[in-house]
Design an enzyme around this catalytic site. Structure first.
Site, PDB file in Angstrom:
ATOM      1  N   GLY A  12      14.768  37.997  61.810  1.00  0.00           N
ATOM      2  CA  GLY A  12      14.020  38.860  62.731  1.00  0.00           C
ATOM      3  C   GLY A  12      13.260  39.920  61.953  1.00  0.00           C
ATOM      4  O   GLY A  12      13.806  40.520  61.039  1.00  0.00           O
ATOM      5  N   ASP A 129      19.833  45.720  63.046  1.00  0.00           N
ATOM      6  CA  ASP A 129      21.233  45.740  63.487  1.00  0.00           C
ATOM      7  C   ASP A 129      22.111  46.653  62.616  1.00  0.00           C
ATOM      8  O   ASP A 129      23.191  47.042  63.034  1.00  0.00           O
ATOM      9  CB  ASP A 129      21.832  44.324  63.446  1.00  0.00           C
ATOM     10  CG  ASP A 129      21.065  43.334  64.309  1.00  0.00           C
ATOM     11  OD1 ASP A 129      20.274  43.779  65.159  1.00  0.00           O
ATOM     12  OD2 ASP A 129      21.245  42.127  64.126  1.00  0.00           O
ATOM     13  N   GLY A 172      21.042  44.182  68.785  1.00  0.00           N
ATOM     14  CA  GLY A 172      22.006  44.569  67.751  1.00  0.00           C
ATOM     15  C   GLY A 172      22.980  43.465  67.407  1.00  0.00           C
ATOM     16  O   GLY A 172      23.856  43.623  66.565  1.00  0.00           O
ATOM     17  N   GLU A 223      23.652  43.944  73.754  1.00  0.00           N
ATOM     18  CA  GLU A 223      23.388  42.596  74.287  1.00  0.00           C
ATOM     19  C   GLU A 223      24.564  41.642  74.092  1.00  0.00           C
ATOM     20  O   GLU A 223      24.655  40.622  74.760  1.00  0.00           O
ATOM     21  CB  GLU A 223      22.169  42.010  73.576  1.00  0.00           C
ATOM     22  CG  GLU A 223      22.379  41.877  72.060  1.00  0.00           C
ATOM     23  CD  GLU A 223      21.175  41.323  71.314  1.00  0.00           C
ATOM     24  OE1 GLU A 223      20.249  40.836  71.943  1.00  0.00           O
ATOM     25  OE2 GLU A 223      21.181  41.407  70.067  1.00  0.00           O
ATOM     26  N   GLN A 273      11.999  46.984  70.625  1.00  0.00           N
ATOM     27  CA  GLN A 273      12.744  47.696  69.580  1.00  0.00           C
ATOM     28  C   GLN A 273      12.375  47.259  68.174  1.00  0.00           C
ATOM     29  O   GLN A 273      12.718  47.940  67.219  1.00  0.00           O
ATOM     30  CB  GLN A 273      14.224  47.399  69.754  1.00  0.00           C
ATOM     31  CG  GLN A 273      14.929  48.329  70.661  1.00  0.00           C
ATOM     32  CD  GLN A 273      16.365  47.908  70.755  1.00  0.00           C
ATOM     33  OE1 GLN A 273      16.723  47.093  71.567  1.00  0.00           O
ATOM     34  NE2 GLN A 273      17.181  48.440  69.897  1.00  0.00           N
TER      35      GLN A 273
END
Ligand code: F6P
Length: 352
Positions: A12, A129, A172, A223, A273
């Protein structure tokens, strides 16, 4: 002929990658290396997709979100012929070293390639994260949490107007750092983290009390929290659940409304985010770790990852750095509990 470094970004994306690329390229050039930008992470090493990285190309990217190199979640170990193709590309592009910027997955591949094939690789940790155990912080985290805190304050405004309970779901993955820091910094009344199951009774009591005091209450939820329904999720190439499909926010909304009897609304901030300009912290950290990566290459410190320890950036073993995920510790959980506690031994008003 100048020596050549390939640079890739995998997994990511997150704010801070462009500053890191810029730092690595500028330092590498100063040390006499040429740089090649490998396109879209390990996918670029499998396909041989690369472009020269010049000073002019990185000169103005320090304030840009995303990654100029593109990224993917491709795992060479999961693709037919992925590893031999990666090794072939390394030779074909006449690389002397590779700088891999990524999280546990991308760096896990780097660690394996170094261990099994002696690929001269140096890792740069990145992830919103903040779950890499060998480094104090990863760039991307500060920018994401800053945005999530702002979103939380907006939810509080509208929630208070309607006398509602508001739920904010944040990313996260399997570590609760983003929800923890967002919850603390935004003054949330309850923080749900993947590190422990949601205590519905405790949450209900705290939300009722907060709503009675403030006419609004805020829950920040990761999440990946366990609502007793995990196990059926779709997995990506690295074996991680695709968490976006779980609908944690909606489920919590229903649960909270039922338990408290107060109208509740849920919002998912999701990939917002991950975009946007990096904060000051992420620009500086990205730059420092990028520069250090080029220095590690120059010192032939392969199989290492750059880490932030206190105020120092230094090289640590890639294998060790990717061995264990950094999750929220007991001390941090205790801090979250203190801040959302409704217990008080003091009188409500001090006598003066
Ligand atoms: O690992 C970074 C991260 O942003 C996680 O917080 C999130 O679960 C995941 O990536 C989302 O991945 P994708 O962009 O592939 O949907």
């Amino acid at each position: 002929m100048a020596k050549r470094i390939g640079i890739l970004t995998g997994g990511g994306d997150c704010p801070g990658l462009n500053p890191a690329i810029r730092g690595a390229v500028i330092k590498a050039h100063e040390l006499g290396y040429e740089c090649l930008g490998i396109q879209e992470g390990w996918k670029g090493m499998i396909n041989g997709a690369a472009e020269p990285l010049t000073r002019a190309m990185v000169e103005e990217i320090v304030g840009l979100g995303g990654t100029m190199l593109g990224t993917s979640r491709t795992n060479p170990y999961k693709k037919e012929g992925g590893v031999p193709k990666t090794l072939e590309t390394f030779k074909k592009l006449k690389l002397d070293a590779l700088i891999a910027m990524g999280g546990e997955d991308t760096l896990g591949v780097a660690a394996k390639l170094y261990k099994e094939h002696k690929v001269p690789v140096v890792g740069v940790p990145k992830t919103m994260d903040n779950d890499l155990s060998a480094t104090d912080y990863t760039f991307g985290f500060d920018t994401s949490v800053t945005l999530a805190v702002e979103a939380a304050h907006r939810l509080i405004d509208t929630g208070r107007s309607h006398r509602r309970i508001m739920v904010l779901e944040v990313m996260g993955r399997h570590a609760g750092w983003v929800s923890l820091f967002t919850g603390i910094a935004a003054g949330a009344d309850y923080i749900c983290l993947p590190e422990r199951p949601v205590d519905v009774k405790d949450m209900t009591e705290k939300l009722k009390a907060a709503h009675a005091r403030k006419k609004v209450a805020l829950v920040v939820a990761s999440e990946a929290i366990d609502l007793g329904d995990s196990g059926k999720e779709e997995l990506d190439e690295f074996g991680h659940m695709i968490l976006k499909k779980r609908g944690v926010a909606e489920k919590l909304q229903e649960l909270i409304e039922k338990q408290t009897g107060t109208e509740t609304r849920a919002s998912v901030i999701g990939h917002m985010q991950r975009g946007g300009p990096p904060t000051l912290f992420d620009r500086i950290l990205g730059t420092r770790v990028g520069v250090k990566a080029a220095e590690l290459v120059d010192g032939a410190k392969f199989g290492q990852m750059v880490a932030l320890r206190g105020d120092a950036v230094l090289g640590v073993s890639l294998e060790e750095a990717t061995a264990k995920l950094k999750t929220v510790t007991k001390d941090w959980l205790a801090l979250a509990d203190t801040l959302t506690s409704t217990k008080s031994k003091a009188r409500a008003t001090a006598k003066v």
